[in-house]
Design an enzyme around this catalytic site. Structure first.
Site, PDB file in Angstrom:
ATOM      1  N   ASP A   1       0.839  -1.197   0.000  1.00  0.00           N
ATOM      2  CA  ASP A   1       0.000   0.000   0.000  1.00  0.00           C
ATOM      3  C   ASP A   1       0.878   1.252   0.000  1.00  0.00           C
ATOM      4  O   ASP A   1       2.072   1.194   0.317  1.00  0.00           O
ATOM      5  CB  ASP A   1      -0.898  -0.037   1.242  1.00  0.00           C
ATOM      6  CG  ASP A   1      -1.752   1.202   1.389  1.00  0.00           C
ATOM      7  OD1 ASP A   1      -2.402   1.598   0.405  1.00  0.00           O
ATOM      8  OD2 ASP A   1      -1.753   1.797   2.483  1.00  0.00           O
TER       9      ASP A   1
ATOM     10  N   ASP B   1      -0.475   5.101   0.887  1.00  0.00           N
ATOM     11  CA  ASP B   1      -0.803   6.137   1.873  1.00  0.00           C
ATOM     12  C   ASP B   1      -0.949   5.589   3.286  1.00  0.00           C
ATOM     13  O   ASP B   1      -1.669   4.623   3.523  1.00  0.00           O
ATOM     14  CB  ASP B   1      -2.095   6.857   1.460  1.00  0.00           C
ATOM     15  CG  ASP B   1      -1.913   7.619   0.167  1.00  0.00           C
ATOM     16  OD1 ASP B   1      -1.158   8.597   0.169  1.00  0.00           O
ATOM     17  OD2 ASP B   1      -2.510   7.214  -0.847  1.00  0.00           O
TER      18      ASP B   1
ATOM     19  N   ASN C   1      -2.060  -0.744   5.848  1.00  0.00           N
ATOM     20  CA  ASN C   1      -2.450  -0.223   7.160  1.00  0.00           C
ATOM     21  C   ASN C   1      -3.951  -0.350   7.411  1.00  0.00           C
ATOM     22  O   ASN C   1      -4.411  -0.158   8.538  1.00  0.00           O
ATOM     23  CB  ASN C   1      -2.056   1.254   7.287  1.00  0.00           C
ATOM     24  CG  ASN C   1      -2.871   2.149   6.370  1.00  0.00           C
ATOM     25  OD1 ASN C   1      -2.815   1.992   5.146  1.00  0.00           O
ATOM     26  ND2 ASN C   1      -3.620   3.080   6.937  1.00  0.00           N
TER      27      ASN C   1
END
Length: 270
Positions: free
Chosen positions: A106, A108, A217
């Site tokens: 990922d 961001d 996240n």
């Protein structure tokens, strides 16, 4: 189009709530990350497992065996379907990456944090055009991201997969990934919109799920494949963070496995 629709981000308050609930791991500069990260992963889906376990008591042993068999068959069929040319998200595996695990990473709050508000110590400032007007996006690199990506590129077939739009994420990745670690980049249109969330469906990649891992996240991003996930705490601006540095030995251990389910299961064990 609003600013927020360009970048898909976790909110700081949400990250704090998840951390308190034990849904994501929390790094410590004093302790190396070890097997505890996988205990946190199990917590992500605790409620789901409780519901399943309560209903499973009503099944006979035969029914349980059939359920497992159906699950394995479905996974196999999904993988075979996406081996049909033109149906998978990723190109054929290169000769360089033959036999390697595919790691989906990922962007961001995992590798960087971005803001439309000025940041004095921004690592990058990226212009993004929105409805004919150019806006500046200020980007902070997570501590140790360069070291992390360098090592990941040595060990794995790395794929960037973000729910943000390409007009923002592509130029940010150009600046972040100077060494060309990412073999491919996938953006929002490659996600599945499910119950209000952008989900990264690993079965659409065209890779063997037994040799696929996702680092993200947001648990919602990998809700279809929780057993393939390595969770990471959302990062915003803590320059003392060591999450990525501490993850390097975890991935080094995973790099030699032929079955991530077995290896991740062993690492999750108490």
């Amino acid at each position: 189009m609003e600013h927020g629709s360009i970048i898909t981000q976790a909110r700081r308050e949400d990250a704090l709530v998840l951390t308190k609930q034990g849904l994501v791991s929390k790094s410590s500069p004093k302790k190396p990350r070890g097997r505890s990260i996988f205990k946190a992963l199990l917590c992500c889906f605790h409620t789901q497992h409780v519901v399943q376990s309560s209903s499973s008591t009503e099944l006979t042993h035969k029914e349980e065996a059939n359920t497992i068999a159906k699950s394995d068959l479905l996974q196999c069929l999904q993988y075979q379907f996406y081996q049909i040319p033109g149906t998978c998200l990723l190109p054929e595996v290169t000769e360089q990456d033959q036999g390697r695990i595919c790691v989906v990473i990922d962007l961001d709050e995992t590798l960087v944090h971005s803001s439309f508000k000025p940041i004095n110590n921004a690592d990058f400032i990226v212009p993004v055009e929105i409805e004919g007007t150019t806006h500046q996006v200020y980007v902070l690199k997570r501590p140790y991201v360069d070291e992390f990506l360098r090592r990941m590129g040595e060990l794995f077939e790395c794929v960037l997969f973000t729910a943000s739009l390409a007009k923002y994420a592509d130029p940010v990745t150009d600046l972040l990934d100077r060494c060309g670690v990412f073999r491919a980049r996938l953006f929002r249109e490659a996600c599945v919109f499910h119950q209000g969330c952008y989900v990264k469906d690993l079965s659409r990649l065209g890779r063997d799920l037994r040799k696929t891992v996702i680092l993200d996240n947001s648990p919602a991003s990998y809700i279809f494949h929780p057993e393939n996930a390595v969770p990471v705490q959302s990062w915003f601006d803590d320059m003392a963070d060591t999450e990525l540095l501490n993850l390097i030995p975890v991935f080094e251990e995973l790099s030699g496995t032929d079955d991530v389910y077995t290896s991740l299961g062993q690492l999750r064990a108490p």
